[in-house]
Design a protein around this motif. Structure first.
Motif, PDB file in Angstrom:
ATOM      1  N   ASP A 105      33.724  -1.255  -1.634  1.00  0.00           N
ATOM      2  CA  ASP A 105      33.146  -2.553  -1.969  1.00  0.00           C
ATOM      3  C   ASP A 105      34.275  -3.561  -2.138  1.00  0.00           C
ATOM      4  OD1 ASP A 105      30.335  -1.744  -2.247  1.00  0.00           O
ATOM      5  OD2 ASP A 105      31.076  -0.542  -3.909  1.00  0.00           O
ATOM      6  N   ALA A 106      34.036  -4.797  -1.675  1.00  0.00           N
ATOM      7  CA  ALA A 106      35.103  -5.797  -1.688  1.00  0.00           C
ATOM      8  C   ALA A 106      34.625  -7.084  -2.356  1.00  0.00           C
ATOM      9  CB  ALA A 106      35.562  -6.091  -0.266  1.00  0.00           C
ATOM     10  N   TYR A 107      35.574  -7.831  -2.871  1.00  0.00           N
ATOM     11  CA  TYR A 107      35.264  -9.087  -3.549  1.00  0.00           C
ATOM     12  C   TYR A 107      34.806 -10.140  -2.549  1.00  0.00           C
ATOM     13  CZ  TYR A 107      39.274 -11.919  -2.004  1.00  0.00           C
ATOM     14  OH  TYR A 107      40.143 -12.675  -1.265  1.00  0.00           O
ATOM     15  N   VAL A 108      34.159 -11.193  -3.047  1.00  0.00           N
ATOM     16  CA  VAL A 108      33.693 -12.271  -2.177  1.00  0.00           C
ATOM     17  C   VAL A 108      34.902 -13.023  -1.619  1.00  0.00           C
ATOM     18  CG1 VAL A 108      33.377 -13.804  -4.172  1.00  0.00           C
ATOM     19  CG2 VAL A 108      32.239 -14.316  -2.018  1.00  0.00           C
ATOM     20  N   CYS A 109      34.926 -13.188  -0.284  1.00  0.00           N
ATOM     21  CA  CYS A 109      36.104 -13.763   0.369  1.00  0.00           C
ATOM     22  C   CYS A 109      36.142 -15.290   0.196  1.00  0.00           C
ATOM     23  CB  CYS A 109      36.114 -13.401   1.846  1.00  0.00           C
ATOM     24  SG  CYS A 109      34.847 -14.249   2.813  1.00  0.00           S
ATOM     25  N   GLU A 279      40.670  -5.586  -4.111  1.00  0.00           N
ATOM     26  CA  GLU A 279      40.053  -4.522  -4.911  1.00  0.00           C
ATOM     27  C   GLU A 279      39.520  -5.031  -6.243  1.00  0.00           C
ATOM     28  OE1 GLU A 279      42.967  -2.769  -2.089  1.00  0.00           O
ATOM     29  OE2 GLU A 279      43.131  -4.306  -3.654  1.00  0.00           O
ATOM     30  N   ARG A 280      40.148  -6.089  -6.794  1.00  0.00           N
ATOM     31  CA  ARG A 280      39.726  -6.697  -8.058  1.00  0.00           C
ATOM     32  C   ARG A 280      39.566  -5.663  -9.192  1.00  0.00           C
ATOM     33  NH1 ARG A 280      40.606 -11.279  -5.981  1.00  0.00           N
ATOM     34  NH2 ARG A 280      39.348 -13.126  -6.418  1.00  0.00           N
ATOM     35  N   PRO A 281      40.607  -4.887  -9.509  1.00  0.00           N
ATOM     36  CA  PRO A 281      40.484  -3.925 -10.606  1.00  0.00           C
ATOM     37  C   PRO A 281      40.595  -4.615 -11.962  1.00  0.00           C
ATOM     38  CG  PRO A 281      42.729  -3.931  -9.808  1.00  0.00           C
ATOM     39  CD  PRO A 281      41.953  -4.876  -8.910  1.00  0.00           C
ATOM     40  N   ILE A 282      40.289  -3.876 -13.008  1.00  0.00           N
ATOM     41  CA  ILE A 282      40.661  -4.263 -14.365  1.00  0.00           C
ATOM     42  C   ILE A 282      42.155  -4.009 -14.495  1.00  0.00           C
ATOM     43  CG2 ILE A 282      40.409  -3.710 -16.817  1.00  0.00           C
ATOM     44  CD1 ILE A 282      37.551  -2.751 -16.149  1.00  0.00           C
ATOM     45  N   TYR A 311      34.309 -10.902  -8.916  1.00  0.00           N
ATOM     46  CA  TYR A 311      34.416 -10.317  -7.579  1.00  0.00           C
ATOM     47  C   TYR A 311      33.103 -10.372  -6.795  1.00  0.00           C
ATOM     48  CZ  TYR A 311      32.847  -6.056 -10.101  1.00  0.00           C
ATOM     49  OH  TYR A 311      32.177  -5.155 -10.885  1.00  0.00           O
ATOM     50  N   THR A 312      32.046 -10.906  -7.389  1.00  0.00           N
ATOM     51  CA  THR A 312      30.811 -11.132  -6.646  1.00  0.00           C
ATOM     52  C   THR A 312      30.438 -12.609  -6.739  1.00  0.00           C
ATOM     53  OG1 THR A 312      29.249 -10.823  -8.470  1.00  0.00           O
ATOM     54  CG2 THR A 312      30.027  -8.820  -7.345  1.00  0.00           C
ATOM     55  N   PRO A 313      29.624 -13.098  -5.809  1.00  0.00           N
ATOM     56  CA  PRO A 313      29.178 -14.497  -5.915  1.00  0.00           C
ATOM     57  C   PRO A 313      28.459 -14.774  -7.234  1.00  0.00           C
ATOM     58  CG  PRO A 313      28.615 -13.567  -3.773  1.00  0.00           C
ATOM     59  CD  PRO A 313      29.110 -12.438  -4.597  1.00  0.00           C
ATOM     60  N   LEU A 314      27.674 -13.799  -7.702  1.00  0.00           N
ATOM     61  CA  LEU A 314      26.965 -13.971  -8.966  1.00  0.00           C
ATOM     62  C   LEU A 314      27.934 -14.199 -10.117  1.00  0.00           C
ATOM     63  CD1 LEU A 314      24.406 -13.956 -10.680  1.00  0.00           C
ATOM     64  CD2 LEU A 314      24.502 -11.444 -10.687  1.00  0.00           C
ATOM     65  N   HIS A 315      29.043 -13.460 -10.131  1.00  0.00           N
ATOM     66  CA  HIS A 315      30.045 -13.656 -11.183  1.00  0.00           C
ATOM     67  C   HIS A 315      30.561 -15.093 -11.187  1.00  0.00           C
ATOM     68  CE1 HIS A 315      31.076  -9.097 -10.938  1.00  0.00           C
ATOM     69  NE2 HIS A 315      30.133  -9.316 -11.825  1.00  0.00           N
ATOM     70  N   TYR A 316      30.870 -15.607  -9.999  1.00  0.00           N
ATOM     71  CA  TYR A 316      31.405 -16.973  -9.930  1.00  0.00           C
ATOM     72  C   TYR A 316      30.401 -17.994 -10.455  1.00  0.00           C
ATOM     73  CZ  TYR A 316      35.705 -15.749  -7.477  1.00  0.00           C
ATOM     74  OH  TYR A 316      36.954 -15.258  -7.174  1.00  0.00           O
TER      75      TYR A 316
END
Length: 779
Positions: A105-109, A279-282, A311-316
């Motif tokens: 799974d990848a973060y929103v580009c 990857e957007r880790p903690i 890392y997702t559009p919802l988060h932003y």
């Protein structure tokens, strides 16, 4: 120049990442004819044209990959010309051999993020915007090849506009399997604490109001639910701790952007790169002493905060209203993360006030990954979302093996040829829900890779839950692998090595070949076997497992080992009720329920207790962590001394002189910061001395550092510096955690080597119970 035609086979992460349209564009650029398609091995290409153009085409494939693509194998050979003009992207095909690798799974580009906030774009503020360069992958995959019908997006037929993008090789969304929009894709829904949907035209806006009012919001993300509260609202943070039964273990944070992170934590170049990676880790970051943005209850008694970026559009969209949110796993302590609505409504009832969910199914749960920086390099602490199921390259092809890891920080691993695929983080196998999650992970990995393993490897401990799961697989032979040997080989494999090394393996608990509890080991060996050439002196564990929960028990044991019956006057002893102290002393004297252990983790517990830091723990490794957090680096102090003894050829690291010096410090009023510093320095010196003695006997060998203790950055950096200054080569974990989360990798390599040595027939897996493999070379 004469034309030639070539077949190119590409394996790796090459499906669902824009690889075919990339090939299409390169073929157009270099005026090559042919075709490309996905199959269950990866991607197959045929190209025809001048040899010079073909060479440029190959170079472009190797050097200009799409952001999420990764090639593990590329082969080519010449075939007869067909002279068919044009280049085409053909439909996916199935083949007998299955070796496709799925993208994590990848973060929103950035392109999708720009569209998300562009009012003129048709996906303006759509929480599930994605393209071939970003979005969900592993968490929605049901099978291979990676096509929409074999993902959970099969539930959402494409509208005409999305279908046109999906079919257009020049589009950024060509064959982007999660492609969708507001007309045809997933949608948000808001639910109350009983799972009843709340009527609202704007679930997101209502969720923000709930967070602003201090409520606990459960948010369905890529791989499961998070529990979120305002990180500035201490009352909300305290309420979440109470409801989640998580008294002191740190919560993870999600911050709006890198500038916000810089307001409350120290950021180096490596930390920044990790936070902003695909990857957007903690990432563990040291707190700024003067910071006021984050509630102190987020990480009590800890100098570090676990921080990630959206890392997702919802988060932003959420972070339009908040600088930072607590974003912890959606579970109760010791349970796996909830990932389905019905499961979340049941298991998070009483924790969450409101649920912000959506109707895109999650096929496999994936918790967040955790990384910290050591020696200016990333150190993986938990390998999960963003990294899984990216394979680890093995030094050689081997028979397929399934490994079930250990009971703490469990992951499993499956091999195919020269690749090992570690699963997502499963967790501590303490209840049936986590065991069910382990079994689901086994089925999912085997289904994705279409592999029936020839053998199942498991930990040597007969009472581990993971061992019991292995025993239930009656159709497969078994191999019990010693815990610390698996750690050693995991580190070797992580570094692409397979020669003999000296492993310094320090952790909490591991079942030894002699039936004792190991955990402070010096092992000489490789995947074929090992020899225990040294270890920490054994200490009694009064009360057995109770000693892992109550460090004062180990403190008393350490004092008895150093002083016998004439115990010194110390505050920690005065705080133990006399009846308890007498009972434990009798237990140790009579050797009743006092197993012996060489565990370095238990030594850390004892020192933390003596220093007055921690007498009981609420989570695994807490005492050791708080001892590390209290190191006072400002003082110039000498190391505590350890004694090296010879016991029938084995080097024993005796802590007796260290204890006497530590007690003298406490009696003279030295604080915990000084005690911790001297202890860490002394342990590092002892490791160096043991390695030097073994080099004098065995010759120069690389040193592999593994086990949960080597998550301790101060100790690991100190040991590494001392060893390198003494001309040792040091191997550290990079792709996998040094803790038990990387153990399954060592197990599969050891088991693969064992199978190779036996030359077992291919038909073995079908012969139920034909073999019971119960040993391999160790001394």
């Amino acid at each position: 120049m004469l034309n030639k035609r070539h077949v190119i086979r590409v394996e790796g992460i090459v499906q669902g990442v824009g690889f075919r349209p990339f090939i299409y564009r390169q073929a157009q650029l270099f005026a090559l004819n042919g075709w490309v398609y996905n199959d269950t091995q990866g991607v197959l290409i045929e190209v025809e044209g001048p040899e010079s153009q073909f060479a440029l085409f190959l170079t472009a494939i190797r050097t200009k990959l799409p952001p999420l693509a990764h090639i593990s194998c590329l082969s080519t050979h010449e075939i007869p010309l067909t002279s068919v003009p044009g280049f085409a992207i053909r439909d996916s095909r199935h083949s007998v051999q299955q070796s496709t690798q799925i993208s994590p799974d990848a973060y929103v580009c950035p392109d999708c993020l720009s569209e998300l906030f562009a009012p003129e774009d048709r996906r303006f503020r759509y929480p599930f915007i994605n393209c071939t360069n970003c979005g969900p992958r592993y968490s929605i995959v049901c099978g291979v090849p990676y096509d929409r019908p074999l993902t959970t997006m099969v539930d959402f037929p494409l509208c005409q506009a999305c279908q046109q993008e999906y079919d257009d090789p020049t589009s950024r969304r060509f064959h982007a399997q999660p492609n969708a929009c507001t007309d045809c894709g997933p949608a948000l829904g808001l639910f109350d604490q009983d799972g009843v949907q709340i009527p609202t035209d704007d679930p997101l806006a209502e969720s923000l109001v709930c967070l602003q009012q201090g409520e606990v919001l459960a948010i369905k993300g890529l791989g499961g639910f998070h529990l979120a509260v305002d990180a500035q609202n201490c009352a909300a943070v305290a309420r979440l701790r109470q409801r989640k039964f998580r008294d002191e273990k740190p919560f993870a944070l999600m911050a709006k952007d890198i500038q916000t992170v810089g307001q409350f934590a120290h950021l180096g170049a490596v930390e920044k790169r990790l936070l902003e990676s695909v990857e957007r880790p903690i990432v563990l970051l040291e707190k700024k002493l003067e910071q006021t943005l984050i509630c102190e209850l987020t990480a009590p008694n800890n100098r570090y905060l676990g921080v990630m970026l959206p890392y997702t559009p919802l988060h932003y969209l959420l972070f339009e209203a908040f600088p930072a949110l607590i974003m912890t796993s959606g579970n109760q302590s010791d349970e796996p993360i909830a990932y389905g609505e019905a499961e979340a409504f049941a298991r998070l009832n009483g924790i969450a006030d409101v649920y912000l969910s959506h109707n895109r199914r999650i096929q496999i749960r994936t918790d967040d990954s955790i990384v910290r920086v050591m020696n200016e390099e990333p150190l993986m602490l938990r390998r999960s979302r963003g990294y899984v199921p990216r394979a680890v390259k093995l030094n050689r092809a081997q028979p397929s093996v399934l490994a079930l890891g250990a009971d703490l920080k469990n992951t499993i691993c499956l091999t195919a040829d020269d690749r090992a695929t570690l699963s997502h983080h499963i967790g501590d196998l303490k209840n049936q829900a986590v065991l069910d999650s382990l079994k689901q992970a086994v089925e999912h990995l085997q289904q994705l890779h279409h592999i029936q393993p020839q053998l199942v490897a498991h930990d040597l401990h007969p009472d581990y839950f993971s061992t019991s799961v292995a025993m239930q697989m009656t159709h497969l032979p078994k191999l019990a692998v010693q815990h610390h040997h698996a750690h050693l080989v995991s580190c070797l494999t992580d570094n692409g090595r397979d020669e003999p090394v000296l492993g310094v393996i320090f952790d909490g608990v591991g079942y030894g070949s002699d039936g004792h509890i190991w955990g402070g080991e010096f092992l000489l060996g490789d995947a074929a076997g090992f020899e225990r050439v040294g270890h920490l002196a054994e200490l009694a564990m009064p009360g057995g497992d109770a000693a892992t929960r109550e460090p004062w028990r180990m403190a008393l044991s350490l004092l008895v080992a150093a002083y016998g019956e004439n115990l010194p006057a110390l505050a920690v002893l005065e705080d133990i009720p006399p009846v308890n102290r007498r009972l434990l002393l009798q237990m140790m004297h009579k050797e009743i329920n006092t197993p012996l252990t060489s565990s370095c983790g238990r030594l850390f517990d004892a020192v933390a207790s003596l220093a007055g830091l921690r007498q009981t723990v609420s989570y695994e490794g807490q005492a050791a962590l708080e001892l590390e957090m209290r190191i006072d680096k400002t003082q110039q102090l000498t190391p505590y001394r350890f004694e090296l003894l010879d016991n029938d050829g084995k080097i024993i690291v005796n802590p007796r002189p260290m204890v006497h010096e530590l007690v003298a410090d406490l009696q003279q009023g030295r604080d915990a910061g000084a005690v911790s510093l001297r202890f860490h320095l002394g342990l590092a010196e002892a490791i160096l001395q043991v390695c030097q003695r073994i080099r004098a006997r065995q010759g120069a060998l690389p040193i592999a550092l593994s086990g949960g203790v080597f998550q301790n950055v101060f100790l690991t950096e100190r040991v590494t510096a001392l060893l390198r200054a003494a001309n040792f080569e040091v191997l550290l974990h990079r792709q996998t955690p040094p803790n038990d989360g990387g153990l399954a990798l060592g197990q599969v390599v050891i088991a693969g080597r064992y199978l190779d040595s036996l030359k077992l027939p291919d038909c073995l897996p079908g012969v139920a119970g034909a073999y019971q493999l119960d040993g391999y070379q160790h001394r």
